[in-house]
Motif scaffolding. Structure first.
Motif, short mmCIF file in Angstrom:
data_model
loop_
_atom_site.label_atom_id
_atom_site.label_comp_id
_atom_site.label_asym_id
_atom_site.label_seq_id
_atom_site.Cartn_x
_atom_site.Cartn_y
_atom_site.Cartn_z
N THR A 85 130.09 -96.42 11.13
CA THR A 85 129.66 -95.34 12.01
C THR A 85 129.88 -95.77 13.45
OG1 THR A 85 127.84 -93.89 12.61
CG2 THR A 85 127.27 -96.15 12.09
N ASP A 86 130.12 -94.81 14.28
CA ASP A 86 130.24 -95.12 15.70
C ASP A 86 128.85 -95.34 16.28
OD1 ASP A 86 132.95 -94.82 15.51
OD2 ASP A 86 133.02 -92.85 16.46
N ILE A 87 128.78 -96.29 17.20
CA ILE A 87 127.52 -96.61 17.85
C ILE A 87 127.52 -95.91 19.20
CG2 ILE A 87 126.05 -98.47 18.69
CD1 ILE A 87 127.74 -100.28 16.72
N ASP A 88 126.52 -95.11 19.46
CA ASP A 88 126.44 -94.35 20.70
C ASP A 88 125.91 -95.26 21.81
OD1 ASP A 88 126.54 -92.25 22.46
OD2 ASP A 88 124.63 -91.39 21.82
N LEU A 89 126.83 -95.84 22.57
CA LEU A 89 126.45 -96.76 23.65
C LEU A 89 126.48 -96.05 24.99
CD1 LEU A 89 128.53 -99.90 22.60
CD2 LEU A 89 126.08 -99.56 22.35
N ASN A 90 125.70 -96.56 25.90
CA ASN A 90 125.69 -96.07 27.27
C ASN A 90 127.08 -96.24 27.86
OD1 ASN A 90 125.43 -96.16 30.20
ND2 ASN A 90 123.23 -96.12 29.82
N PRO A 91 127.61 -95.23 28.55
CA PRO A 91 128.95 -95.34 29.15
C PRO A 91 129.09 -96.52 30.12
CG PRO A 91 128.18 -93.07 29.23
CD PRO A 91 127.04 -93.89 28.72
N VAL A 94 129.81 -99.49 27.94
CA VAL A 94 131.19 -99.42 27.45
C VAL A 94 132.15 -99.86 28.55
CG1 VAL A 94 133.00 -97.85 26.62
CG2 VAL A 94 130.66 -97.63 25.76
N GLY A 106 131.79 -100.02 20.29
CA GLY A 106 130.96 -99.06 19.58
C GLY A 106 131.48 -98.71 18.20
N LYS A 107 132.56 -99.32 17.77
CA LYS A 107 133.13 -99.05 16.44
C LYS A 107 132.61 -100.04 15.41
CE LYS A 107 135.73 -95.80 18.05
NZ LYS A 107 135.29 -94.45 17.92
#
Length: 186
Positions: A85-91, A94, A106-107
Motif C-alpha cells: 500500500t502507498d504510505i501517505d506522507l507529508n509532502p 517526501v 512512500g511505496k
C-alpha cells in the motif's frame, strides 16, 4: 479476507499489551529485548570473557520466548499480513527524502536505499551497522535497558529512570533525524 490483513485496532492491541504487562509484573518479570539478547550471549559463552554475561541463564529461559516470538511474529507480519500500500506522507517529508536521493518514497516501509543487500553490504552501510550497533549496545547498557524495556515495562511501573530514559530516546531520535541523517545521506 482483506479484513485479516488490516492492523489490529488499538482497542484490541492495547488491552492485550496491558494483560501481558500485568502478567509479567505479577510474576516479577520485566519485558525488554536487551535482557533477551544478554541471555543469548551468555548461552553462546560470552560469560567466559566478560563478567556482565556471567550469570545463570537458565533462570532467564523464559526470555527466549520473547526472542522467538519476535522472530516468528516478524516473519508472519512480513510474509502473511503485509499488504502493499502507498504510505501517505507529508509532502515536506517526501521532498526532503528526495533531496537525499531516496526514490519511490512512500511505496515501501523499508526503503531500498537503506535496507537492500547492496546498501547494507556497502562500506557506508557496514559502517552504519557497526557504529550504530556499538552505540545501541553501549546506550542500552548505560541506560540499564532498551527502549522496549523502559517504555513498556518501566513506564507501566511508574519508574522515574525509565521516564528519563524514554525522553532521552526521543531526544536522540530527533538529533539523529535532524542533524546526523543529513550528514550521512546529504
Amino acid at each position: 479476507m482483506d479484513y485479516i490483513l488490516q492492523p489490529w485496532p488499538w482497542y484490541v492491541a492495547g488491552p492485550m499489551m496491558a494483560i501481558i504487562m500485568f502478567t509479567l509484573v505479577y510474576f516479577g518479570k520485566t519485558f525488554g529485548m536487551s535482557s533477551n539478547l544478554r541471555t543469548l550471549c551468555t548461552i553462546a559463552g560470552a560469560g567466559k570473557k566478560t563478567k556482565f554475561f556471567d550469570f545463570d541463564w537458565k533462570a532467564q529461559r523464559w526470555n527466549l520466548t520473547v526472542v522467538l516470538g519476535a522472530v516468528i511474529g516478524g516473519f508472519i507480519a512480513h510474509f502473511l499480513l503485509s499488504v502493499p500500500t502507498d504510505i501517505d506522507l507529508n509532502p515536506v517529508t517526501v521532498e526532503s527524502l528526495s533531496q537525499y536521493g531516496f526514490e519511490n518514497i512512500g511505496k515501501s516501509l523499508l526503503p531500498a536505499e537503506l535496507y537492500s543487500w547492496d546498501a547494507v553490504l556497502s562500506l557506508k552501510g557496514l559502517s552504519i551497522l557497526i557504529i550504530g550497533g556499538f552505540l545501541v549496545g553501549f546506550g542500552t547498557r548505560y541506560a540499564g535497558g532498551c527502549t522496549s524495556g523502559h517504555a513498556i515495562t518501566g513506564l507501566s511501573n511508574l519508574q522515574l529512570p525509565s521516564l528519563i530514559a524514554v525522553i532521552g530516546f526521543f531526544l536522540g531520535g530527533l538529533i539523529m533525524i535532524h542533524l546526523v541523517f543529513p550528514l550521512i545521506f546529504g
